[in-house]
Design an enzyme around this catalytic site. Sequence first.
Site, PDB file in Angstrom:
ATOM      1  N   CYS A  25      32.238  37.333  24.059  1.00  0.00           N
ATOM      2  CA  CYS A  25      31.640  38.278  23.105  1.00  0.00           C
ATOM      3  C   CYS A  25      30.549  39.095  23.801  1.00  0.00           C
ATOM      4  O   CYS A  25      30.266  38.906  24.980  1.00  0.00           O
ATOM      5  CB  CYS A  25      31.015  37.509  21.959  1.00  0.00           C
ATOM      6  SG  CYS A  25      32.122  36.291  21.241  1.00  0.00           S
ATOM      7  N   GLY A  52      34.084  42.695  22.219  1.00  0.00           N
ATOM      8  CA  GLY A  52      34.521  42.055  20.990  1.00  0.00           C
ATOM      9  C   GLY A  52      34.652  43.057  19.871  1.00  0.00           C
ATOM     10  O   GLY A  52      33.722  43.825  19.617  1.00  0.00           O
ATOM     11  N   ASN A 126      27.583  34.021  23.682  1.00  0.00           N
ATOM     12  CA  ASN A 126      28.752  34.452  24.445  1.00  0.00           C
ATOM     13  C   ASN A 126      29.150  33.304  25.357  1.00  0.00           C
ATOM     14  O   ASN A 126      28.320  32.828  26.125  1.00  0.00           O
ATOM     15  CB  ASN A 126      28.389  35.702  25.252  1.00  0.00           C
ATOM     16  CG  ASN A 126      29.458  36.117  26.242  1.00  0.00           C
ATOM     17  OD1 ASN A 126      29.167  36.752  27.235  1.00  0.00           O
ATOM     18  ND2 ASN A 126      30.709  35.769  25.977  1.00  0.00           N
ATOM     19  N   GLY A 127      30.422  32.895  25.268  1.00  0.00           N
ATOM     20  CA  GLY A 127      30.903  31.773  26.091  1.00  0.00           C
ATOM     21  C   GLY A 127      31.524  30.710  25.213  1.00  0.00           C
ATOM     22  O   GLY A 127      31.604  30.870  23.998  1.00  0.00           O
ATOM     23  N   CYS A 266      31.617  34.264  36.249  1.00  0.00           N
ATOM     24  CA  CYS A 266      33.058  34.473  36.015  1.00  0.00           C
ATOM     25  C   CYS A 266      33.535  35.704  36.789  1.00  0.00           C
ATOM     26  O   CYS A 266      33.084  36.822  36.539  1.00  0.00           O
ATOM     27  CB  CYS A 266      33.283  34.680  34.524  1.00  0.00           C
ATOM     28  SG  CYS A 266      34.906  35.319  34.104  1.00  0.00           S
ATOM     29  N   TYR A 272      37.871  42.573  35.339  1.00  0.00           N
ATOM     30  CA  TYR A 272      38.446  43.195  34.152  1.00  0.00           C
ATOM     31  C   TYR A 272      37.498  43.328  32.977  1.00  0.00           C
ATOM     32  O   TYR A 272      37.404  44.371  32.352  1.00  0.00           O
ATOM     33  CB  TYR A 272      39.686  42.395  33.713  1.00  0.00           C
ATOM     34  CG  TYR A 272      40.155  42.733  32.315  1.00  0.00           C
ATOM     35  CD1 TYR A 272      40.785  43.942  32.054  1.00  0.00           C
ATOM     36  CD2 TYR A 272      39.947  41.852  31.247  1.00  0.00           C
ATOM     37  CE1 TYR A 272      41.201  44.259  30.768  1.00  0.00           C
ATOM     38  CE2 TYR A 272      40.361  42.171  29.956  1.00  0.00           C
ATOM     39  CZ  TYR A 272      40.990  43.385  29.730  1.00  0.00           C
ATOM     40  OH  TYR A 272      41.395  43.706  28.475  1.00  0.00           O
ATOM     41  N   SER A 313      41.675  49.884  32.627  1.00  0.00           N
ATOM     42  CA  SER A 313      41.163  48.840  33.520  1.00  0.00           C
ATOM     43  C   SER A 313      41.754  48.902  34.929  1.00  0.00           C
ATOM     44  O   SER A 313      41.150  48.411  35.868  1.00  0.00           O
ATOM     45  CB  SER A 313      41.409  47.478  32.897  1.00  0.00           C
ATOM     46  OG  SER A 313      42.757  47.379  32.499  1.00  0.00           O
ATOM     47  N   ASP A 375      47.414  47.570  38.286  1.00  0.00           N
ATOM     48  CA  ASP A 375      46.710  47.033  37.112  1.00  0.00           C
ATOM     49  C   ASP A 375      45.776  45.925  37.577  1.00  0.00           C
ATOM     50  O   ASP A 375      45.901  45.420  38.700  1.00  0.00           O
ATOM     51  CB  ASP A 375      47.697  46.513  36.066  1.00  0.00           C
ATOM     52  CG  ASP A 375      47.065  46.454  34.671  1.00  0.00           C
ATOM     53  OD1 ASP A 375      45.878  46.831  34.523  1.00  0.00           O
ATOM     54  OD2 ASP A 375      47.746  46.034  33.725  1.00  0.00           O
ATOM     55  N   ASP A 376      44.843  45.543  36.696  1.00  0.00           N
ATOM     56  CA  ASP A 376      43.861  44.535  37.101  1.00  0.00           C
ATOM     57  C   ASP A 376      44.417  43.128  37.072  1.00  0.00           C
ATOM     58  O   ASP A 376      43.999  42.280  37.855  1.00  0.00           O
ATOM     59  CB  ASP A 376      42.628  44.606  36.184  1.00  0.00           C
ATOM     60  CG  ASP A 376      43.004  44.346  34.746  1.00  0.00           C
ATOM     61  OD1 ASP A 376      43.006  43.191  34.328  1.00  0.00           O
ATOM     62  OD2 ASP A 376      43.352  45.309  34.045  1.00  0.00           O
ATOM     63  N   CYS A 412      41.453  29.721  30.693  1.00  0.00           N
ATOM     64  CA  CYS A 412      39.987  29.684  30.762  1.00  0.00           C
ATOM     65  C   CYS A 412      39.461  28.857  29.595  1.00  0.00           C
ATOM     66  O   CYS A 412      39.922  29.012  28.466  1.00  0.00           O
ATOM     67  CB  CYS A 412      39.434  31.100  30.677  1.00  0.00           C
ATOM     68  SG  CYS A 412      37.628  31.139  30.700  1.00  0.00           S
ATOM     69  N   CYS A 463      32.985  31.577  39.477  1.00  0.00           N
ATOM     70  CA  CYS A 463      34.029  30.744  38.871  1.00  0.00           C
ATOM     71  C   CYS A 463      35.321  31.531  38.979  1.00  0.00           C
ATOM     72  O   CYS A 463      35.413  32.652  38.478  1.00  0.00           O
ATOM     73  CB  CYS A 463      33.719  30.466  37.392  1.00  0.00           C
ATOM     74  SG  CYS A 463      35.096  29.622  36.558  1.00  0.00           S
ATOM     75  N   CYS A 466      40.534  30.421  36.683  1.00  0.00           N
ATOM     76  CA  CYS A 466      41.806  30.923  36.137  1.00  0.00           C
ATOM     77  C   CYS A 466      42.824  31.190  37.239  1.00  0.00           C
ATOM     78  O   CYS A 466      44.017  31.284  36.984  1.00  0.00           O
ATOM     79  CB  CYS A 466      41.580  32.155  35.266  1.00  0.00           C
ATOM     80  SG  CYS A 466      40.633  33.470  36.055  1.00  0.00           S
TER      81      CYS A 466
HETATM   82  P1  AMP Z   1      49.852  40.654  29.603  1.00  0.00           P
HETATM   83  O1  AMP Z   1      50.293  40.381  31.001  1.00  0.00           O
HETATM   84  O2  AMP Z   1      50.893  41.245  28.725  1.00  0.00           O
HETATM   85  O3  AMP Z   1      49.297  39.412  28.956  1.00  0.00           O
HETATM   86  O4  AMP Z   1      48.688  41.712  29.643  1.00  0.00           O
HETATM   87  C1  AMP Z   1      47.865  41.856  30.741  1.00  0.00           C
HETATM   88  C2  AMP Z   1      46.977  43.067  30.488  1.00  0.00           C
HETATM   89  O5  AMP Z   1      46.001  42.725  29.498  1.00  0.00           O
HETATM   90  C3  AMP Z   1      46.233  43.478  31.727  1.00  0.00           C
HETATM   91  O6  AMP Z   1      46.549  44.836  31.916  1.00  0.00           O
HETATM   92  C4  AMP Z   1      44.766  43.349  31.425  1.00  0.00           C
HETATM   93  O7  AMP Z   1      44.140  44.599  31.565  1.00  0.00           O
HETATM   94  C5  AMP Z   1      44.690  42.912  29.983  1.00  0.00           C
HETATM   95  N1  AMP Z   1      44.002  41.605  29.856  1.00  0.00           N
HETATM   96  C6  AMP Z   1      43.793  40.668  30.769  1.00  0.00           C
HETATM   97  N2  AMP Z   1      43.136  39.606  30.244  1.00  0.00           N
HETATM   98  C7  AMP Z   1      42.909  39.894  28.964  1.00  0.00           C
HETATM   99  C8  AMP Z   1      42.239  39.231  27.897  1.00  0.00           C
HETATM  100  N3  AMP Z   1      41.677  38.034  28.049  1.00  0.00           N
HETATM  101  N4  AMP Z   1      42.205  39.848  26.690  1.00  0.00           N
HETATM  102  C9  AMP Z   1      42.782  41.051  26.508  1.00  0.00           C
HETATM  103  N5  AMP Z   1      43.407  41.728  27.481  1.00  0.00           N
HETATM  104  C10 AMP Z   1      43.483  41.173  28.691  1.00  0.00           C
END
Ligand code: AMP
Length: 492
Positions: A25, A52, A126-127, A266, A272, A313, A375-376, A412, A463, A466
């Site tokens: 959060c 959030g 938060n946490g 983290c 991200y 992202s 992508d991230d 996580c 950390c 994940c």
């Molecule tokens: P997916 O592989 O369909 O679960 O979605 C991955 C995408 O969601 C990535 O592009 C991230 O930018 C985003 N993402 C990663 N972790 C989270 C999270 N905890 N909550 C929401 N979006 C996330």
Amino acid sequence: MIDNYSPSTEKYSENYQIDKPEEACGVFGIYAPEEDVAKLTYFGLYALQHRGQESAGIATFQGEKIYTHKGMGLVSQVFNESTLQQLPGNIGIGHTRYSTTGSSRIINAQPAVVDTPLGPLALAHNGNLVNTVELREELIKSGCYFNSTTDSEMIALAIATEVKTGKSWLEAAISAFHLCQGAFSLTIATSEGLMGVRDPQGIRPLVIGTLENINPKRYVLASETCALDIIGAEYLRDVEPGELVWITEKGMASFHWSQKPQRKLCIFEMIYFARPDSRMEGGSLYSYRLRIGRQLARESFVDADMVIGIPDSGIPAAIGFSQESGILYAEGLIKNRYVGRTFIQPTQHMRESGIRMKLNPLKDVLEGKRVIMVDDSIVRGNTSKKIVKALRDTGAKEVHMRISSPPVTHPCFYGIDTDNQEQLIGATKSVAEIAEQIGVESLAYLSWEGMLKSTEEDPNSFCSACFTGNYPVPLPEKLKRSKLMLENPIQV
Ligand code: AMP
């Protein structure tokens, strides 16, 4: 609803379950006599909205009296000029709550407010705590009643229980934090002052800022520096792992309440979760994300016509990839920035076209091209699969996917909302299998070493559970079993 404080009335029963604990959060706090703290808190929360979107809340103190307002939805939906005017005082805290399934209820909106012999206390968290089962039992033995189903209220109740034994706010808070295990970055308001606290590992961020040129100083606490920028506060420093700062009319005092602080920030915040314009450990996260993009290009170059990032992202890492590889950076996907949560289900036809509600590919950019898509992270793999299909439908000739983090193989427990392990595609499939499932010519992830090296910090101070399963705060067996489903997750 504006409500003056009323004490808890709901009695604990055997059926009372903790919903999903709090996730990543956003928290905010301000001590600023003569300022409009409710309005400044509102804007702080506005900058932390990405942390959030489920609910938002503010609590302020004027003298002994507490005023709160909370609601479901975005900060801009929960507050208006009139609700803010009904939150007077010189101390304020605020919270934006992350959206999780199953716990979407107003009773869980924060700040959590509890009564104590020293007066009311408001807390924003938060946490995630990992010892909620034990802590709840302790609190029930002490005669606590619960108003919500969150671990955050438990922390507030633990402090209230300690106050009942005759301790001061500070002594009570420190005793209570020793009972908490897991991740907690907190802002706490009382009639006497404002507290900012981090767990001994400092897993979730928390920064201190000051409102400049005013004497005595006005202090601000926030999950991220972007919430300081929006109100013109200057970054002073981070709250350190295992530190409590206590801000009163005398100024700010610091207490290192934990014997064994060991920073484990983290790494997923850096990759991200946090905003790219926020600064962590000296530099902006935008710069870190550029560096991991460059590192990714060094590790997994592939020849192509263009590099695109998945908005928002994936963009900084895509630019870094382009800078390092010399391959042109282009915008291939346009995001509808006004798409929020909608409760209207799309039609069947719209559902089939999937991701296009949020992201629309640019045909004239992509048609006939060999595209590197950055992508991230990949969590379950659903998002990437839909985007790859959209790129192909638009005429992309080849799609190579590059991910600026390693495969997510472990859930996580400290506040990022990840699924059970068996839902994590990186835990169940090899890179080649994932590439096949999402339908790309090639797929490569950033190495764990590359991710840590690019922080330009001590690699032991993060950390990265994940990606590795090495959890810095030990997990109770029952909790482990709830999410860690696989004996041998795939490790790349
Ligand atoms: P997916 O592989 O369909 O679960 O979605 C991955 C995408 O969601 C990535 O592009 C991230 O930018 C985003 N993402 C990663 N972790 C989270 C999270 N905890 N909550 C929401 N979006 C996330």
